[in-house]
Scaffold this motif. Structure first.
Motif, mmCIF file in Angstrom:
data_model
loop_
_atom_site.group_PDB
_atom_site.id
_atom_site.type_symbol
_atom_site.label_atom_id
_atom_site.label_comp_id
_atom_site.label_asym_id
_atom_site.label_seq_id
_atom_site.Cartn_x
_atom_site.Cartn_y
_atom_site.Cartn_z
ATOM 1 N N GLY A 1 -85.955 -46.479 14.726
ATOM 2 C CA GLY A 1 -85.687 -45.180 14.113
ATOM 3 C C GLY A 1 -86.851 -44.265 13.872
ATOM 4 O O GLY A 1 -86.683 -43.171 13.335
ATOM 5 N N GLY A 2 -88.089 -44.672 14.231
ATOM 6 C CA GLY A 2 -89.230 -43.799 13.980
ATOM 7 C C GLY A 2 -89.420 -43.561 12.491
ATOM 8 O O GLY A 2 -89.245 -44.463 11.666
ATOM 9 N N THR A 3 -89.753 -42.349 12.100
ATOM 10 C CA THR A 3 -89.899 -41.970 10.701
ATOM 11 C C THR A 3 -88.522 -41.781 10.077
ATOM 12 O O THR A 3 -87.629 -41.177 10.688
ATOM 13 N N LEU A 4 -88.348 -42.276 8.850
ATOM 14 C CA LEU A 4 -87.109 -42.044 8.106
ATOM 15 C C LEU A 4 -87.316 -40.907 7.117
ATOM 16 O O LEU A 4 -88.259 -40.929 6.313
ATOM 17 N N TYR A 5 -86.423 -39.914 7.165
ATOM 18 C CA TYR A 5 -86.356 -38.893 6.118
ATOM 19 C C TYR A 5 -85.003 -39.074 5.445
ATOM 20 O O TYR A 5 -83.961 -38.827 6.053
ATOM 21 N N ALA B 1 -84.247 -47.068 3.133
ATOM 22 C CA ALA B 1 -85.695 -47.035 2.913
ATOM 23 C C ALA B 1 -86.254 -48.448 2.788
ATOM 24 O O ALA B 1 -87.365 -48.731 3.270
ATOM 25 N N ARG B 2 -85.504 -49.336 2.171
ATOM 26 C CA ARG B 2 -85.975 -50.719 2.082
ATOM 27 C C ARG B 2 -86.072 -51.356 3.465
ATOM 28 O O ARG B 2 -86.973 -52.160 3.735
ATOM 29 N N GLY C 1 -92.428 -49.315 8.413
ATOM 30 C CA GLY C 1 -92.306 -47.932 8.871
ATOM 31 C C GLY C 1 -92.525 -46.919 7.766
ATOM 32 O O GLY C 1 -92.755 -47.268 6.600
ATOM 33 N N ARG C 2 -92.449 -45.660 8.131
ATOM 34 C CA ARG C 2 -92.666 -44.562 7.192
ATOM 35 C C ARG C 2 -91.324 -44.034 6.710
ATOM 36 O O ARG C 2 -90.459 -43.663 7.514
ATOM 37 N N ALA C 3 -91.152 -43.977 5.384
ATOM 38 C CA ALA C 3 -89.919 -43.472 4.793
ATOM 39 C C ALA C 3 -90.256 -42.358 3.807
ATOM 40 O O ALA C 3 -91.089 -42.538 2.919
ATOM 41 N N ILE C 4 -89.619 -41.206 3.967
ATOM 42 C CA ILE C 4 -89.906 -40.024 3.156
ATOM 43 C C ILE C 4 -88.676 -39.699 2.303
ATOM 44 O O ILE C 4 -87.577 -39.523 2.839
ATOM 45 N N PRO C 5 -88.822 -39.612 0.969
ATOM 46 C CA PRO C 5 -87.690 -39.195 0.125
ATOM 47 C C PRO C 5 -87.471 -37.696 0.214
ATOM 48 O O PRO C 5 -88.373 -36.937 0.569
ATOM 49 N N GLY C 6 -86.266 -37.263 -0.138
ATOM 50 C CA GLY C 6 -85.883 -35.869 0.082
ATOM 51 C C GLY C 6 -86.218 -34.900 -1.019
ATOM 52 O O GLY C 6 -85.669 -33.786 -1.040
#
Length: 299
Positions: free
Chosen positions: A221-225, A237-238, A245-250
């Motif tokens: 999935g690449g980066t998660l937003y 995110a977990r 990986g990289r997970a960004i909150p909204g």
């Protein structure tokens, strides 16, 4: 009543007695009053911005009873469809999504605007996401609609939508066709996914996603937003954390869509930057700095 006061860019008109509100159900959690108050302090505008609990049934009456001091409304769930129907004119993002989260009131004229789309685009760019042609979207609800339009605005033309019920994706597929995007569909419990550089999760806060499903999405999935931030980390995110990986909150989407709302309330144009906009954004950012303990994705 009006008074002229000095500002950094010369004299400006300060109008007092103007009222704004955010409506929704529930609404007590909303950060919008704090964000908007910070913006108007920087702009030198003595405007009040409150919150009111309004549901879909009560929306038409509450709207009809507003006095002439009201300049606009922010709308959170479940009122975005009702606000769309009430608007007498709409911006292109509202027309594309069928959702309005901002009403600019001028007499009997109600300009309906969707700042969620622009807010997500701005935050993705702020996080360095751009120049991609493919992405994945998890979810098929109202927020997913704005996310799909945001991806199209970023130039994404191949969008894989993952949903619990693939049949629910039909409206998004139709929207993708209108936007010139190729939409494919996969079930949430698929064990393997095609690789993409970006995944946008548009599931409600606290949505249950199995560890196996999250891990499969994270692997490709690449980066998660994730548009959620109040229930952080989400199940998805977990999965990204387990995969390294990289997970960004909204929360940045909340910030930027609110800034665009301020533009609408000040000038009537979400595309017209504010005077002192850098200072305004800094003041609004300070409100939410290091504060992910609130869930307000409806704003």
């Amino acid at each position: 009543m009006a008074a002229v006061v000095p500002g950094a860019s010369g004299l400006r008109m300060l109008t007092t007695g103007i009222r704004l509100e955010v409506w929704g159900d529930p609404i007590s959690h909303s950060r919008s009053p704090e964000l908007h108050a910070a913006a108007y302090r920087v702009l030198g505008l003595d405007w009040s911005y409150g919150r009111r609990r309004v549901d879909e049934v009560g929306f038409p009456r509450a709207l009809a009873e507003l006095g002439p001091e009201f300049r606009g409304l922010s709308l959170t769930m479940p009122l975005k469809g009702a606000a769309y129907a009430a608007a007498t004119s709409r911006d292109p993002w509202a027309e594309a999504t069928g959702a309005v989260n901002t009403l600019r009131i001028a007499g009997d004229a109600l300009l309906g605007v969707n700042t969620d789309v622009g807010g997500l685009v701005r935050d993705l760019r702020e996080h360095g996401v751009g120049d991609i042609t493919a992405a994945r979207l998890v979810g098929a609800g109202a927020t997913a609609t704005s996310a799909l339009v945001s991806l199209s605005a970023l130039g994404v033309r191949d969008i894989d939508i993952v949903a619990r019920r693939p049949e629910a994706v039909a409206p998004l597929r139709t929207l993708g066709d209108r936007l010139g995007a190729q939409v494919t569909v996969a079930p949430l419990d698929a064990s393997v996914h095609e690789e993409v550089p970006l995944t946008i999760a548009a599931l409600p806060g606290g949505a249950a996603v199995s560890a196996a499903a999250a891990d499969a999405l994270a692997a490709a999935g690449g980066t998660l937003y994730d548009v959620v931030y109040g229930h952080w980390p989400t199940a998805l995110a977990r999965g990204w954390e387990r995969a390294g990986g990289r997970a960004i909150p909204g929360i940045g989407m909340l910030l930027h869509q609110a800034l665009l709302q301020v533009r609408v309330f000040v000038s009537g144009d979400a595309e017209l930057p504010l005077a002192e906009e850098d200072a305004v954004l800094a003041a609004m950012r300070a409100v939410i700095a290091d504060d992910h303990a609130h869930s307000d994705m409806g704003d």
